[in-house]
Enzyme design. Structure first.
Site, short mmCIF file in Angstrom:
data_model
loop_
_atom_site.label_atom_id
_atom_site.label_comp_id
_atom_site.label_asym_id
_atom_site.label_seq_id
_atom_site.Cartn_x
_atom_site.Cartn_y
_atom_site.Cartn_z
N CYS A 1 0.88 -1.18 0.00
CA CYS A 1 0.00 0.00 0.00
C CYS A 1 0.91 1.22 0.00
CB CYS A 1 -0.92 0.01 1.22
SG CYS A 1 -2.01 1.45 1.27
N CYS B 1 -4.52 6.22 -4.85
CA CYS B 1 -3.96 4.88 -4.65
C CYS B 1 -2.50 4.93 -5.12
CB CYS B 1 -4.75 3.83 -5.43
SG CYS B 1 -4.07 2.16 -5.28
N1 LIG Z 1 -6.41 -2.12 -2.34
C1 LIG Z 1 -5.00 -2.49 -2.55
C2 LIG Z 1 -4.16 -2.18 -1.28
C3 LIG Z 1 -4.09 -0.68 -0.96
C4 LIG Z 1 -3.38 0.10 -2.03
C5 LIG Z 1 -3.50 1.62 -1.98
N2 LIG Z 1 -4.29 2.21 -0.94
C6 LIG Z 1 -2.14 2.29 -2.17
O1 LIG Z 1 -1.95 3.43 -1.72
O2 LIG Z 1 -1.27 1.65 -2.82
C7 LIG Z 1 -4.93 -4.00 -2.87
O3 LIG Z 1 -5.85 -4.73 -2.48
O4 LIG Z 1 -3.94 -4.41 -3.47
#
Ligand SMILES: N[C@H](CCC[C@H](N)C(=O)O)C(=O)O
Length: 286
Positions: free
Chosen positions: A79, A220
C-alpha cells in the site's frame, strides 16, 4: 452499548490525498484482528471508517513492520500511500529524515521530501505470473475486453494492478460499472485493482482507481506506480510523471536501470483517537 471488558485502544488516523488509514501500534501491545472486526472498524457508517487498516509491529530488519488490511478485511502485501504515512510517523518519532518499512512485499526505504514523503516501492512485476494471471498473457497489452474497456496493461507493485488507457466518454462511464466486476474476474485469481488512465502529456497522467477490497478511493499509491510503469512500457509517457487522482497529485519515477519505482507525495495526520475494541470483536463465523 458499553462492553464488559472495555479496552480503549489508541489509533492514529492518517491519509495520503484522502486515501485514508486507521493505524494501530502493536509494537508494545500485541494485536490481532479478524477480517470481520477489520470490516466493522473500517465501516464509514458504523465504524471509524478507512480504506485500509494498518497494524504496526516491531521488526528485526526495519524501523517498523506493517500489516495491511483492506476495508473488506483482506490482507494485502503493498500500500503505497499507507507506507508513506507510516514512514512519516516513524521519522517523526525518531526525528529522522529516513525510514525503512517492512512489508510483506519487502523492505521499503522512505525519506522526507519537499512534497511530503518519498518511498522506493521496489521493482514492478511484469510477467503474467507476477500479477498473477490465471493463464499466460502479454502484460504490456493484455488480450482482455469487458464491454467498452479493453487492451489494458497489467503490473504488480507487490499487489496486482490492471490499467486501461482510454479517455473517451463511453469508457469513462462504463468504468464505474465494470471495474467492480473486473476486480473479481476469473483471470485474476487474487482479484485485482482496476484503474482508468488518461495520458495528458509525456509526464502527466490522470487516474481513476477502483481498489481491490476497498472500492473507489481518493488516491492509490501503488496504482499510480502501476499506471506509470504500464504507460512507459507502451511508449505513452517517459519514466517519470505526475499522476493526478481525485484527491490530488502524486509523483512517480520508474528508475528502469535500478529497477525501482519511487512514489512521492503528501502523507498527512488527521487525528489521534481510541476505540473500545471489545465493542467491535465480532465472533468469527461459527
Ligand atoms: N487495495 C490495494 C491495497 C491498498 C493500495 C492503496 N491504498 C495504495 O496506496 O497503494 C490491494 O488490495 O492491493
Amino acid at each position: 452499548m458499553a462492553s464488559t471488558n472495555s479496552e480503549r485502544r489508541p489509533f492514529v488516523k492518517m491519509h495520503g490525498l484522502g486515501n485514508d488509514f486507521v493505524v494501530f501500534d502493536a509494537r508494545q501491545a500485541p494485536l490481532a484482528l479478524s477480517d470481520a472486526t477489520v470490516r466493522a472498524l473500517a465501516d464509514r457508517h458504523t465504524g471509524i471508517g478507512c480504506d485500509q487498516l494498518i497494524i504496526l509491529r516491531a521488526s528485526d530488519d526495519a524501523d517498523v513492520a506493517m500489516e495491511i488490511r483492506n476495508a473488506d478485511g483482506s490482507t494485502v502485501a503493498a500500500c503505497g500511500n499507507a507506507t508513506r504515512c507510516v514512514a512519516r510517523l516513524v521519522m517523526g518519532e525518531r526525528g529522522a529524515e529516513q525510514a525503512v518499512i517492512e512489508t510483506a512485499a519487502g523492505l521499503l526505504r522512505a525519506h522526507g521530501s519537499g512534497a511530503g514523503v518519498a518511498v522506493d516501492m521496489g521493482p514492478p512485476g511484469l510477467d503474467w505470473q507476477d500479477i498473477p494471471l490465471a493463464e499466460a498473457g502479454d502484460t504490456r497489452r493484455l488480450d482482455f475486453t469487458r464491454g467498452a474497456l479493453g487492451d489494458p496493461g497489467a503490473v504488480s507493485m507487490g499487489n496486482p494492478h490492471l490499467v486501461f488507457f482510454q479517455d473517451d466518454a463511453v469508457a469513462v462511464q462504463a468504468f464505474e460499472t465494470l471495474a467492480p466486476q473486473i476486480e473479481r474476474d476469473p483471470l485474476f485469481p487474487e482479484r485485482i485493482n482496476v484503474s482508468l488512465a488518461r495520458v495528458d502529456a509525456p509526464d502527466a497522467l490522470a487516474l481513476t482507481v477502483w481498489e481491490r477490497g476497498a472500492g473507489f478511493t481518493r488516491a492509490c499509491g501503488t496504482a499510480a506506480c502501476a499506471a506509470l510503469v504500464a504507460a512507459h512500457r507502451r511508449g505513452l509517457t517517459g519514466p517519470k510523471a505526475r499522476v493526478g487522482l481525485p484527491g490530488g497529485m502524486l509523483m512517480v519515477t520508474w528508475d528502469v536501470a535500478g529497477d525501482s519505482v519511487i512514489l512521492a507525495g503528501p502523507a498527512d495526520l488527521s487525528f489521534f483517537g481510541a476505540v473500545d475494541l471489545a465493542a467491535y470483536e465480532i465472533e468469527a463465523a461459527a
